[in-house]
Design a protein around this motif. Structure first.
Motif, PDB file in Angstrom:
ATOM      1  N   PRO A 140      78.592 -31.390 -12.327  1.00  0.00           N
ATOM      2  CA  PRO A 140      78.506 -29.927 -12.380  1.00  0.00           C
ATOM      3  C   PRO A 140      77.161 -29.367 -11.868  1.00  0.00           C
ATOM      4  N   THR A 141      77.174 -28.099 -11.583  1.00  0.00           N
ATOM      5  CA  THR A 141      75.939 -27.363 -11.324  1.00  0.00           C
ATOM      6  C   THR A 141      75.330 -27.027 -12.682  1.00  0.00           C
ATOM      7  N   ILE A 142      74.047 -27.291 -12.808  1.00  0.00           N
ATOM      8  CA  ILE A 142      73.391 -26.995 -14.077  1.00  0.00           C
ATOM      9  C   ILE A 142      72.120 -26.203 -13.800  1.00  0.00           C
ATOM     10  N   VAL A 143      71.982 -25.071 -14.452  1.00  0.00           N
ATOM     11  CA  VAL A 143      70.749 -24.294 -14.357  1.00  0.00           C
ATOM     12  C   VAL A 143      70.248 -24.019 -15.769  1.00  0.00           C
ATOM     13  N   LEU A 144      69.042 -24.477 -16.036  1.00  0.00           N
ATOM     14  CA  LEU A 144      68.408 -24.176 -17.316  1.00  0.00           C
ATOM     15  C   LEU A 144      67.034 -23.588 -16.997  1.00  0.00           C
ATOM     16  N   ASN A 145      66.920 -22.290 -17.238  1.00  0.00           N
ATOM     17  CA  ASN A 145      65.713 -21.566 -16.855  1.00  0.00           C
ATOM     18  C   ASN A 145      65.298 -20.658 -18.000  1.00  0.00           C
ATOM     19  N   ALA A 146      64.285 -21.084 -18.738  1.00  0.00           N
ATOM     20  CA  ALA A 146      63.861 -20.348 -19.930  1.00  0.00           C
ATOM     21  C   ALA A 146      63.236 -18.996 -19.576  1.00  0.00           C
ATOM     22  N   GLU A 147      62.462 -18.946 -18.491  1.00  0.00           N
ATOM     23  CA  GLU A 147      61.808 -17.699 -18.059  1.00  0.00           C
ATOM     24  C   GLU A 147      62.828 -16.604 -17.762  1.00  0.00           C
ATOM     25  N   GLU A 148      63.827 -17.009 -16.930  1.00  0.00           N
ATOM     26  CA  GLU A 148      64.840 -16.042 -16.491  1.00  0.00           C
ATOM     27  C   GLU A 148      65.967 -15.901 -17.506  1.00  0.00           C
ATOM     28  N   LYS A 149      65.927 -16.721 -18.530  1.00  0.00           N
ATOM     29  CA  LYS A 149      66.989 -16.770 -19.545  1.00  0.00           C
ATOM     30  C   LYS A 149      68.371 -17.031 -18.931  1.00  0.00           C
ATOM     31  N   VAL A 150      68.405 -18.032 -18.065  1.00  0.00           N
ATOM     32  CA  VAL A 150      69.686 -18.456 -17.488  1.00  0.00           C
ATOM     33  C   VAL A 150      69.964 -19.875 -17.964  1.00  0.00           C
ATOM     34  N   PHE A 151      71.112 -20.041 -18.601  1.00  0.00           N
ATOM     35  CA  PHE A 151      71.470 -21.361 -19.139  1.00  0.00           C
ATOM     36  C   PHE A 151      72.949 -21.587 -18.844  1.00  0.00           C
ATOM     37  N   ASN A 152      73.240 -22.386 -17.846  1.00  0.00           N
ATOM     38  CA  ASN A 152      74.664 -22.620 -17.619  1.00  0.00           C
ATOM     39  C   ASN A 152      75.010 -23.955 -16.974  1.00  0.00           C
ATOM     40  N   ILE A 153      76.240 -24.364 -17.270  1.00  0.00           N
ATOM     41  CA  ILE A 153      76.830 -25.587 -16.721  1.00  0.00           C
ATOM     42  C   ILE A 153      78.171 -25.178 -16.131  1.00  0.00           C
ATOM     43  N   SER A 154      78.399 -25.506 -14.849  1.00  0.00           N
ATOM     44  CA  SER A 154      79.666 -25.094 -14.254  1.00  0.00           C
ATOM     45  C   SER A 154      80.151 -26.084 -13.209  1.00  0.00           C
ATOM     46  N   GLY A 155      81.454 -26.120 -13.034  1.00  0.00           N
ATOM     47  CA  GLY A 155      82.042 -26.998 -12.016  1.00  0.00           C
ATOM     48  C   GLY A 155      82.815 -28.147 -12.617  1.00  0.00           C
ATOM     49  N   ARG A 156      82.667 -29.320 -12.011  1.00  0.00           N
ATOM     50  CA  ARG A 156      83.399 -30.503 -12.456  1.00  0.00           C
ATOM     51  C   ARG A 156      82.453 -31.505 -13.066  1.00  0.00           C
ATOM     52  N   SER A 157      82.838 -32.056 -14.184  1.00  0.00           N
ATOM     53  CA  SER A 157      81.997 -33.078 -14.791  1.00  0.00           C
ATOM     54  C   SER A 157      82.805 -34.367 -14.944  1.00  0.00           C
ATOM     55  N   LEU A 158      82.722 -35.213 -13.923  1.00  0.00           N
ATOM     56  CA  LEU A 158      83.523 -36.446 -13.912  1.00  0.00           C
ATOM     57  C   LEU A 158      82.678 -37.686 -13.644  1.00  0.00           C
ATOM     58  N   PRO A 159      81.390 -37.688 -14.019  1.00  0.00           N
ATOM     59  CA  PRO A 159      80.596 -38.870 -13.674  1.00  0.00           C
ATOM     60  C   PRO A 159      81.058 -40.082 -14.473  1.00  0.00           C
ATOM     61  N   GLU A 160      80.915 -41.250 -13.855  1.00  0.00           N
ATOM     62  CA  GLU A 160      81.248 -42.486 -14.545  1.00  0.00           C
ATOM     63  C   GLU A 160      80.226 -42.707 -15.665  1.00  0.00           C
ATOM     64  N   ASP A 161      78.957 -42.524 -15.292  1.00  0.00           N
ATOM     65  CA  ASP A 161      77.890 -42.735 -16.264  1.00  0.00           C
ATOM     66  C   ASP A 161      77.365 -41.367 -16.727  1.00  0.00           C
ATOM     67  N   ALA A 162      78.099 -40.777 -17.658  1.00  0.00           N
ATOM     68  CA  ALA A 162      77.770 -39.426 -18.107  1.00  0.00           C
ATOM     69  C   ALA A 162      76.447 -39.410 -18.879  1.00  0.00           C
ATOM     70  N   ALA A 163      76.139 -40.498 -19.570  1.00  0.00           N
ATOM     71  CA  ALA A 163      74.905 -40.544 -20.363  1.00  0.00           C
ATOM     72  C   ALA A 163      73.680 -40.384 -19.464  1.00  0.00           C
ATOM     73  N   SER A 164      73.645 -41.101 -18.343  1.00  0.00           N
ATOM     74  CA  SER A 164      72.509 -40.963 -17.417  1.00  0.00           C
ATOM     75  C   SER A 164      72.482 -39.572 -16.807  1.00  0.00           C
ATOM     76  N   PHE A 165      73.665 -39.100 -16.406  1.00  0.00           N
ATOM     77  CA  PHE A 165      73.702 -37.789 -15.755  1.00  0.00           C
ATOM     78  C   PHE A 165      73.161 -36.688 -16.671  1.00  0.00           C
ATOM     79  N   TYR A 166      73.558 -36.700 -17.940  1.00  0.00           N
ATOM     80  CA  TYR A 166      73.163 -35.615 -18.852  1.00  0.00           C
ATOM     81  C   TYR A 166      71.819 -35.822 -19.533  1.00  0.00           C
ATOM     82  N   ASN A 167      71.222 -36.990 -19.317  1.00  0.00           N
ATOM     83  CA  ASN A 167      69.950 -37.248 -19.971  1.00  0.00           C
ATOM     84  C   ASN A 167      68.880 -36.170 -19.699  1.00  0.00           C
ATOM     85  N   PRO A 168      68.710 -35.713 -18.436  1.00  0.00           N
ATOM     86  CA  PRO A 168      67.707 -34.666 -18.183  1.00  0.00           C
ATOM     87  C   PRO A 168      67.996 -33.367 -18.944  1.00  0.00           C
ATOM     88  N   VAL A 169      69.276 -33.091 -19.158  1.00  0.00           N
ATOM     89  CA  VAL A 169      69.654 -31.869 -19.888  1.00  0.00           C
ATOM     90  C   VAL A 169      69.225 -31.982 -21.350  1.00  0.00           C
TER      91      VAL A 169
END
Lengths: 188, 126
Positions: free
Chosen positions: B13-42
């Motif tokens: 998915p597209t992920i935007v986390l921006n505290a200054e602008e107060k934009v927090f969203n996750i959108s699109g498709r989330s089908l990674p094989e290794d979801a744990a690695s993908f979401y770790n930065p989030v």
């Protein structure tokens, strides 16, 4: 039907095609399964379903394809190359009257057969509410297993399918079996 | 704090986390094989947010077309982080879960998450 003729002979190919058409096979893949294949399969399937399918059934078909493909390569990464060469995976999508049929086939170790069979029998014994409870339970308490899944894959497939999952194991050798899954999804 | 900006792909998915602008969203498709690695930065970003930010009214939008079961547990982990952000440092979180009008499974998934975490959950049809 094929009379000793190789399937790659031109006449045999025609017979093969007619059989596929008779069974309304929309997609048939045989070979190595990986994440880039998943993306290709999804876009082909989406194209085939696009024209006259309602959103829910289409998304269920695609979601189940994803779980099936990722399920296959979770099993495959532990196999040796020679068995992967001898027994590749298959993935098929067909339309049978009012149902989509997704079938998969892949090699697994014999010592996994009992475990998978138990999981499938358990999932098949549950109704809609039972499947939801099991799903919620694993979401709350389940640990991610060493295979990367939380055991949610089959439960999710059963929930989205709404029908019993058919399965079959064929023993290949003392070490391996070929594992077939057949999943049905109602068109609406 | 740093902006997390992940461009979506065929299976992530597209992920935007921006505290200054107060934009927090996750959108699109989330089908990674290794979801744990993908979401770790989030998850790391949210931990950071929890310790450094205060008084933020966060509107966290989730608008997914598909997600696999590997992602489903990670989404719950994200929502659990939001749950703890919600009750601390004057921060508040409102989770907006979007589903396409004919996608009952995505709607039900939103309902189920709302049963699993203590958060203001709004289901939005699009």
């Amino acid at each position: 039907m094929i009379n000793n003729e190789s399937i790659i002979e031109s006449k045999a190919i025609y017979e093969f095609y007619k059989n596929m058409q008779k069974e309304n096979v929309m997609l048939l893949y045989q070979g190595d399964v990986n994440q880039s294949l998943l993306n290709a399969i999804l876009s082909i399937t989406e194209g085939k379903l696009d024209t006259n399918e309602n959103g829910s059934a289409k998304k269920r078909v695609l979601n189940i394809m994803v779980e099936c493909v990722q399920n296959i390569y979770k099993h495959y990464e532990h196999l040796e190359q020679n068995i992967k060469n001898d027994y590749s995976s298959i993935l098929m999508l067909a339309l049978n009257e009012d149902k989509y049929i997704i079938s998969t086939g892949n090699v697994i170790f014999n010592d996994k057969v009992e475990l998978i069979k138990n999981k499938l029998d358990n999932v098949n014994s549950l109704d809609k509410e039972g499947l939801k409870s099991l799903y919620m339970e694993i979401m709350k308490n389940g640990k991610i297993s060493e295979k990367g899944g939380a055991g949610l894959g089959l439960i999710d497939i059963a929930r989205k399918s709404g029908e019993k999952i058919e399965y079959h194991f064929s023993k290949i050798s003392e070490t391996y079996s070929y594992y077939i899954l057949v999943i049905k999804i109602k068109k609406k | 704090m740093d902006v997390l900006n992940l461009k979506g792909t065929d299976d992530t998915p597209t992920i935007v986390l921006n505290a200054e602008e107060k934009v927090f969203n996750i959108s699109g498709r989330s089908l990674p094989e290794d979801a744990a690695s993908f979401y770790n930065p989030v998850l790391t970003w949210l931990d950071d947010f929890a310790t450094t930010q205060s008084g933020v009214a966060m509107k966290f939008e989730v608008k997914l077309e598909y997600f696999n079961t590997a992602s489903s547990k990670l989404l719950l982990d994200i929502f659990s982080k939001l749950e703890s952000i919600n009750s601390n440092n004057g921060n508040s979180v409102n989770l907006e879960w979007y589903y396409e009008d004919d996608d009952e499974d995505m709607m039900e998934a939103g309902e189920e998450y709302s049963e699993l975490v203590e958060l203001n959950f709004t289901l939005k049809q699009y």
